[in-house]
Design an enzyme around this catalytic site. Structure first.
Site, PDB file in Angstrom:
ATOM      1  N   LYS A 167       0.828  -1.206   0.000  1.00  0.00           N
ATOM      2  CA  LYS A 167       0.000   0.000   0.000  1.00  0.00           C
ATOM      3  C   LYS A 167       0.862   1.256   0.000  1.00  0.00           C
ATOM      4  O   LYS A 167       2.068   1.227   0.233  1.00  0.00           O
ATOM      5  CB  LYS A 167      -0.941  -0.001   1.207  1.00  0.00           C
ATOM      6  N   HIS A 198      -1.130   4.383  -6.326  1.00  0.00           N
ATOM      7  CA  HIS A 198      -2.445   4.997  -6.550  1.00  0.00           C
ATOM      8  C   HIS A 198      -2.340   6.468  -6.951  1.00  0.00           C
ATOM      9  O   HIS A 198      -2.999   7.339  -6.385  1.00  0.00           O
ATOM     10  CB  HIS A 198      -3.322   4.846  -5.309  1.00  0.00           C
ATOM     11  N   SER A 241     -13.725  -1.830  -6.943  1.00  0.00           N
ATOM     12  CA  SER A 241     -12.747  -1.045  -7.695  1.00  0.00           C
ATOM     13  C   SER A 241     -12.262   0.167  -6.901  1.00  0.00           C
ATOM     14  O   SER A 241     -11.144   0.637  -7.095  1.00  0.00           O
ATOM     15  CB  SER A 241     -13.342  -0.585  -9.022  1.00  0.00           C
ATOM     16  N   ALA A 242     -13.111   0.680  -6.023  1.00  0.00           N
ATOM     17  CA  ALA A 242     -12.746   1.773  -5.104  1.00  0.00           C
ATOM     18  C   ALA A 242     -12.112   2.963  -5.811  1.00  0.00           C
ATOM     19  O   ALA A 242     -11.105   3.508  -5.363  1.00  0.00           O
ATOM     20  CB  ALA A 242     -11.826   1.259  -3.998  1.00  0.00           C
ATOM     21  N   ASP A 243     -12.713   3.383  -6.914  1.00  0.00           N
ATOM     22  CA  ASP A 243     -12.240   4.575  -7.613  1.00  0.00           C
ATOM     23  C   ASP A 243     -12.927   5.821  -7.048  1.00  0.00           C
ATOM     24  O   ASP A 243     -13.419   6.669  -7.786  1.00  0.00           O
ATOM     25  CB  ASP A 243     -12.513   4.442  -9.113  1.00  0.00           C
ATOM     26  N   HIS A 303      -8.404  -1.721   0.267  1.00  0.00           N
ATOM     27  CA  HIS A 303      -7.483  -2.850   0.491  1.00  0.00           C
ATOM     28  C   HIS A 303      -8.259  -4.062   1.008  1.00  0.00           C
ATOM     29  O   HIS A 303      -7.896  -4.709   1.987  1.00  0.00           O
ATOM     30  CB  HIS A 303      -6.322  -2.472   1.414  1.00  0.00           C
TER      31      HIS A 303
END
Length: 377
Positions: free
Chosen positions: A78, A96, A280-282, A324
């Protein structure tokens, strides 16, 4: 080859128990002549002693900042803790920041300012463009588990109150057992099992989401599997809102697309949808196809309620967007990911010529060129 140094840093993100290396893959690298240093960790699923037993030297958590040799490759999962000091090392990690997520420019500029290098794990691909290693299956599996638990929780707690926090499970069987218990409780209230709609069902992430639903006893007739063919006409899709109780988004977003759902589509008087899990956590991506929430959730607080239009009928609606998710099953997901990544790690000694690493460096340079001029000077 003996001069190639890999420094496994400890993860700092709360509840992140995964590891880019397992004792098995660490030993494989050492046997191949790599010098691997392992930071101690209080939250990693693998005990420090598991690494010590294979002969890996252990150092203090977070010591890479001051103690890692400048030619060491710092390996992690991460993103790094928020800070502003320039980064001088080569980092192999998920940063990210390549899709212009919130604060992307400040993150990316740290490597540029320190003459360091980011080799982003998300963009390591093979000859046909497929990611060499991904947590997709585990992410979908965990996201589906939390979504189903949330469906049952909302039914059994009609007075309100968010789904309680979760902690990593020691193994997959324990997770399945926990979900089955909550599903049974929800079934008693609803008189039926939930209908789950998965978009991206043909990918690794989607397959994980579908598999979890099957593993906890949801029949295939209740699992709606969509992929490119079903979504090519463009949303919003009333089927998501009216035909499903749970929507699990598993796509890999690479370009702007019409939203799958939006606030207007949620006003349908026939709405059944009560849970969205955006695997997807966009969240901060301006092209997020689920523009009904704006914060990333956490294992401590897995859900965020959706503000529905006034007068909207139907059940309460909440979103899970944990970036995560695979850490819910840290041992299995780490073993799967690290084993897939190992062949590429074994090429790090030749990273300036090995295709996968050379391509990653070229991509870094392309992204740096898009930084605002003030951060490139």
């Amino acid at each position: 080859m003996s001069g190639t140094k890999i420094w496994l840093r400890a993860e700092t993100k709360p509840a992140e128990a995964r590891s880019a290396l397992t004792p098995t893959t660490c030993k494989a690298l050492m046997d191949a002549g790599y010098n691997v240093t392992v930071e101690r960790s209080t939250q990693r699923i693998f005990d420090d002693e598991e690494f010590a037993k294979i002969g890996a030297p252990l150092v203090e958590e977070g010591s890479w900042v001051k103690d890692a040799p400048k030619d060491a490759i710092v390996l992690g999962l991460k993103e790094l803790p928020e800070d502003d000091f320039p980064l001088e090392h080569v980092h192999v990690t998920f940063a990210h920041c390549y899709k212009q997520q919130g604060g992307w420019d400040q993150v990316l500029s740290r490597w540029h300012r320190g003459n360091g290098l980011l080799l982003d794990l998300e963009f390591l691909t093979d000859d046909v463009g497929r990611r060499v290693a991904a947590f997709g299956f585990s992410a979908g599996y965990a996201g589906s588990a939390l979504a189903i638990k949330n469906w049952a929780w909302q039914l059994t707690h009609p007075e309100g109150g968010a789904l309680p926090g979760e902690v990593p499970y020691a193994n997959q069987d324990l997770l399945i057992e926990s979900v089955k218990e909550t599903v049974e409780a929800g079934k008693k209230v609803a008189g039926r099992l939930p209908k789950v709609l998965v978009i991206g069902a043909l990918g690794r992430c989607g397959k994980g989401a579908v598999q979890l639903a099957k593993d906890v006893g949801i029949p295939e007739s209740n699992i709606i599997q969509w992929d490119i063919e079903e979504t090519k006409k463009g949303g919003p899709f009333k089927e998501i809102v009216e035909d499903a109780d749970i929507f699990v988004n598993c796509i890999y977003l690479s370009a702007k697309i019409p939203p799958f759902v939006n606030v207007e589509s949620l006003s349908s008087p026939s709405r059944s949808l009560s849970v969205v899990c955006d695997v997807s956590a966009d969240t901060t991506n301006p092209n997020n196809p689920i523009p009904i929430y704006d914060i990333t959730t956490t294992f401590d607080k897995p859900t965020v309620p959706v503000s529905l239009p006034a007068g909207t009928q139907g059940p309460p609606l909440s979103v899970i967007s944990i970036d995560h998710l695979p850490s819910l099953l840290p041992r299995e997901s780490s073993e799967m990911f690290s084993e897939a990544l190992l062949p590429s790690l074994l090429q790090l000694k030749d990273r300036t010529t090995a295709r996968v690493w050379k391509q990653a460096e070229e991509l870094f340079n392309e992204k740096v060129a898009t930084l605002p001029e003030s951060l490139r000077s």
